[in-house]
Design an enzyme around this catalytic site. Sequence first.
Site, mmCIF file in Angstrom:
data_model
loop_
_atom_site.group_PDB
_atom_site.id
_atom_site.type_symbol
_atom_site.label_atom_id
_atom_site.label_comp_id
_atom_site.label_asym_id
_atom_site.label_seq_id
_atom_site.Cartn_x
_atom_site.Cartn_y
_atom_site.Cartn_z
ATOM 1 N N GLY A 171 16.610 -15.364 -19.953
ATOM 2 C CA GLY A 171 14.855 -14.984 -20.178
ATOM 3 C C GLY A 171 14.762 -15.457 -21.091
ATOM 4 O O GLY A 171 15.087 -16.772 -22.114
ATOM 5 N N SER A 172 13.045 -16.238 -21.213
ATOM 6 C CA SER A 172 12.442 -16.768 -21.969
ATOM 7 C C SER A 172 12.637 -15.892 -23.280
ATOM 8 O O SER A 172 13.090 -15.578 -24.081
ATOM 9 C CB SER A 172 11.237 -16.808 -21.165
ATOM 10 O OG SER A 172 11.379 -17.587 -20.552
ATOM 11 N N GLY A 173 12.205 -16.786 -24.272
ATOM 12 C CA GLY A 173 12.094 -16.108 -25.530
ATOM 13 C C GLY A 173 13.242 -17.099 -26.754
ATOM 14 O O GLY A 173 13.310 -16.461 -27.762
ATOM 15 N N HIS A 174 13.968 -17.764 -25.886
ATOM 16 C CA HIS A 174 15.588 -18.052 -26.819
ATOM 17 C C HIS A 174 14.705 -20.127 -27.271
ATOM 18 O O HIS A 174 16.015 -20.482 -27.113
ATOM 19 C CB HIS A 174 15.971 -18.415 -25.976
ATOM 20 C CG HIS A 174 16.990 -16.560 -25.503
ATOM 21 N ND1 HIS A 174 17.228 -15.711 -26.685
ATOM 22 C CD2 HIS A 174 16.893 -16.212 -24.276
ATOM 23 C CE1 HIS A 174 16.701 -14.472 -26.043
ATOM 24 N NE2 HIS A 174 17.196 -14.984 -24.603
ATOM 25 N N LYS A 212 24.663 -16.925 -19.344
ATOM 26 C CA LYS A 212 25.341 -15.368 -20.288
ATOM 27 C C LYS A 212 25.700 -14.102 -20.448
ATOM 28 O O LYS A 212 24.794 -14.094 -19.120
ATOM 29 C CB LYS A 212 23.474 -16.257 -21.207
ATOM 30 C CG LYS A 212 23.630 -17.031 -21.935
ATOM 31 C CD LYS A 212 23.025 -17.285 -23.173
ATOM 32 C CE LYS A 212 21.358 -16.408 -22.967
ATOM 33 N NZ LYS A 212 21.276 -17.129 -21.626
ATOM 34 N N HIS A 241 17.845 -10.903 -28.227
ATOM 35 C CA HIS A 241 16.291 -10.253 -27.443
ATOM 36 C C HIS A 241 15.618 -9.599 -28.234
ATOM 37 O O HIS A 241 15.536 -8.552 -27.797
ATOM 38 C CB HIS A 241 17.206 -9.564 -26.123
ATOM 39 C CG HIS A 241 18.065 -10.423 -25.644
ATOM 40 N ND1 HIS A 241 19.423 -10.807 -25.267
ATOM 41 C CD2 HIS A 241 17.636 -11.044 -23.942
ATOM 42 C CE1 HIS A 241 19.871 -11.599 -24.240
ATOM 43 N NE2 HIS A 241 18.371 -12.152 -23.412
#
Lengths: 332, 332, 228, 228
Positions: free
Chosen positions: B53-56, B104, B218
């Site tokens: 996912g993006s956001g990391h 992951k 997350h």
Amino acid sequence: MKKLINRPEDLVEESLAGLALAQPDLLRVVAPGVVVRIDAPRRGKVGLVSGGGSGHEPLHAGFVGPGMLDAACPGAVFTSPVPDQILAATRAVDGGAGVLHIVKNYTGDVMNFEMAAELAAADGIEVRAVTVADDVAVQDSLYTAGRRGVGGTLLVEKIAGAAAEAGADLAEVERLARRVCDGARSMGVALSGCTVPAVGRPTFELADDEMEIGIGIHGEPGRARVPLAPAAEVVRQLAEPILADLPFRAGDGVLAFVNGMGGTPLIELHVVFGALHRLLAGRGITVERSLVGPYVTSLEMAGCSITLLRLDDELRRLWDAPVRTAALRWGR
Amino acid sequence: MKKLINRPEDLVEESLAGLALAQPDLLRVVAPGVVVRIDAPRRGKVGLVSGGGSGHEPLHAGFVGPGMLDAACPGAVFTSPVPDQILAATRAVDGGAGVLHIVKNYTGDVMNFEMAAELAAADGIEVRAVTVADDVAVQDSLYTAGRRGVGGTLLVEKIAGAAAEAGADLAEVERLARRVCDGARSMGVALSGCTVPAVGRPTFELADDEMEIGIGIHGEPGRARVPLAPAAEVVRQLAEPILADLPFRAGDGVLAFVNGMGGTPLIELHVVFGALHRLLAGRGITVERSLVGPYVTSLEMAGCSITLLRLDDELRRLWDAPVRTAALRWGR
Amino acid sequence: MTETPAGAVFGAAPTVGVPELADWLRRFAALVAAAKDELTALDAAIGDADHGVNLDRGLQAVVARLPELGAPGATPASLLKGVALTLISTVGGASGPLYGTFFLRLAGSLGDAPAVGPGELAAGLRAGLDGMAERGRTQLDDKTMVDALAPAIAALAAGLPAAWDEVLARSVAAGAAGRDRVTPLVARKGRASYLGERSAGHQDPGATSAVLLLEALRDALAPAGAPG
Amino acid sequence: MTETPAGAVFGAAPTVGVPELADWLRRFAALVAAAKDELTALDAAIGDADHGVNLDRGLQAVVARLPELGAPGATPASLLKGVALTLISTVGGASGPLYGTFFLRLAGSLGDAPAVGPGELAAGLRAGLDGMAERGRTQLDDKTMVDALAPAIAALAAGLPAAWDEVLARSVAAGAAGRDRVTPLVARKGRASYLGERSAGHQDPGATSAVLLLEALRDALAPAGAPG
Ligand SMILES: Nc1ncnc2c1ncn2[C@@H]1O[C@H](COP(=O)(O)OP(=O)(O)O)[C@@H](O)[C@H]1O
Ligand SMILES: Nc1ncnc2c1ncn2[C@@H]1O[C@H](COP(=O)(O)OP(=O)(O)O)[C@@H](O)[C@H]1O
Ligand SMILES: [Mg+2]
Ligand SMILES: [Mg+2]
Ligand SMILES: [Mg+2]
Ligand SMILES: [Mg+2]
């Protein structure tokens, strides 16, 4: 106040101690608030010293190392260092070729660096100072404190640092630092305030639909509180005053620096950079070099600033020169 | 929700476009959500693909470049990429020596990578996968989804990336990636929740005197909500489960990684690192290498995680090997 | 440290020696400590929210050094020089060099005398003020501590040789009036100047702490008005 | 695209063809769009706050492709395969591969028939469920969408050949009961499992969306119960 700290009084020293433990090859703390490059003083090399209030990390201590600063002297959070610190740093890096002080244009910083320079001169150390004042949000005037030093400081430190590393003498390093000061312009926006640990409350609060435009890096309020806008519009509100000020013109090649204020994540900074790139392209300005990230921060403030520097061969070459610091490294 | 974005739907693509404009020498976006090293595919080199996912950010796209990843495929915010993206990335970096997927350990990531690997195999590309599951906050069990992959992912990408860059074959790169998975343990804490742009509200809220311990990356709640504590105590609460789990022992040399979750400034992360260093020294564990900064983030969440990796000559050498990516660079 | 109660030396012809000056500083420190949050709040509105914290840190350091600085053999000048250097080394920001320079020049004007009279003190304060304005390149109406100190020190000099405690009280009133007079103005120096028009209407933190300095002087030298 | 109103083909011997299946998907998309915030809120409590957003994004893509997927020449299998691939390519997360695999296996079990009867449909749904559980390595009581779908599909098969709309309604009820039955349990799969004991008492987002899938099926195939 929610912070990962122990006692607010110990924050700066504990953080510097942690930095030194994390970067044992690069730097050491020689006295409270005095961070020095591990191999200082280097004989015959111009020493570069910068400093200012803490809370702007990685500025300045994160830029100590080959190709950038020889020493940093961080004060208490948002409070300029005292002359003792600056003098100790100046002595520690003097290799006989003189020392350049890179000072952000705040009354406190300017006065404390001035006092330290007087004391260093009494020690027989040749000290010059350049004052960075790149923030176009502040009206420039002879009768006031003048403009603040913000994002442009990093560019001065990098470019003057490269010159000093390459063996330039004090006058030449000073000349280059001034060239960067002359060609760099910045402006910032906050989406939230930040909390000075010793105070415990945010310095200002913004409603959910507000942003503060023209802020500095000390949690000071900005010039105007305006409605929150999409990133592309925020970029326009920051870039237009910058472009008009120098002015930047079609055909210019620039270094574009999108700086995070601390609490805004990288994913957003890249959106801002993309919008800035588009805006500049639309005006015939080429982004020749860029930097995106939280480098000149204001604790955990959400927001960003934009800095543009007009490039030419000389500045571009010095920007590209190798640098090895905690926060900025390339080349070698 | 206060973010420097345009429309939430466009966030990931706009951010990747900005990244590619900022790093034209390193990477390009070859399809929506597919970021590839500029010189891919390299004949005879094992390709390294990661994603999630993006956001990391900067994970994973910020780690694309020589000595680390060949491609990254970021999904929507906190949502694993889809098989199409992973397949496109795999095809783009296959230089005939096979491709390693670094995944992951989240149900969605694992399933989407599995489907992509099946499709790539049908194309005749040899794909192996390693699953990173380093988060000791989650009970390990054969009957559940198992542990999450968090900060250790960066270490796997760096060390496997160095091996691939040096010409190791697929089996060897996979072996090294697994060695890092085996020797790395992490745990995180949040001082605030974070807001998924498409949702517009924080995923959880914490009172002024609370922190959430054992969080993932997350915006998921953690294992326990406990009183906010001084940094040294927070470090103890994170480090003890980590040390007990592997277990790490007196005499061990480790890589200590203090990771910011996005909203916590560097000044605090260095306080945390200092406290961790002291705690480890007290147990006879030597910090041989370190990394401090926001690298595996959770949007603008305030908090941090600690990752420890037991080092030996082989892993230390690969960690030290040159790397040139947007977010991590040294050596050369 | 000398424990002579404040004011004990005053009669018709007051003199100011080391104990009185030490008392002044101790009272200033106490007033700033009590007003720390207020000063910081004023600074949060138009500056960077540290004026109270900075001054308090510096004055605590001064108080801690007073026994040593006031030890036998000390003169008003040596004491005040020590105060100045301590402030310069511990306050930082704008107010550190400004108050530091103020005390440094004051010390310099007093010579080696073991005690001074009101006229010499007033002249010394004037020298301190000039040094401060020079260091800060400050003019009247820039909206700084100078706008409180200048009228107060002028009132002191003009009032002499009237009754000492009268004069001190009038000096405090002039300082407070100066502080309030510039509140509507747009700041031209220090961080508040970055706000432009938005700084108008906010009380200046430095002018506010300067009035505390004057109140402390009154309380130290005019026992009648001393609250404790 | 065919505009036959849903249910028009049903009588004593209902058959399910491309129009009914397209209607099923369209209704599922509408129900998810309406419940998007609720699904996301459920996911915020024990996951990562994206289930509603993810599914809605995927189902909008499906609805946009339905005219093409249902064009003349389409079979139930070709339509459902297109649906599956669209979901896999657009949903991401755990639910993308899971719902994708469900529709892929369902498609695979239907052969080339232009329309199928209730028994074939029930068998196909069963195959889809098995594929989903395989892909997710899921057991009953792991507290996932499987816990809603398994009893519902069992009820469908068991209920035949009773009245079609009766059976569909019973299937929905069984699904909802399954969803609620596992709410008190500790999740063992997906993100909710990271919470350990803290996941108990929270309704599973995937099981919640699975009940919407069942409701959409009921509404598409049993015209009496269709709300619109
Ligand atoms: N150039 C100057 N001359 C005189 N006083 C000044 C000047 N600049 C600032 N000040 C005073 O300093 C005060 C702020 O002090 P402080 O908050 O401690 O420093 P900083 O602005 O560096 O944070 C202002 O309120 C003002 O009274
Ligand atoms: N292994 C699994 N088997 C079946 N269903 C699962 C599994 N893992 C998760 N799920 C379902 O997926 C739902 C979450 O979907 P979603 O939020 O879209 O994905 P993610 O967890 O990747 O964010 C859960 O509520 C659960 O019902
Ligand atoms: Mg300050
Ligand atoms: Mg997700
Ligand atoms: Mg201040
Ligand atoms: Mg989810």
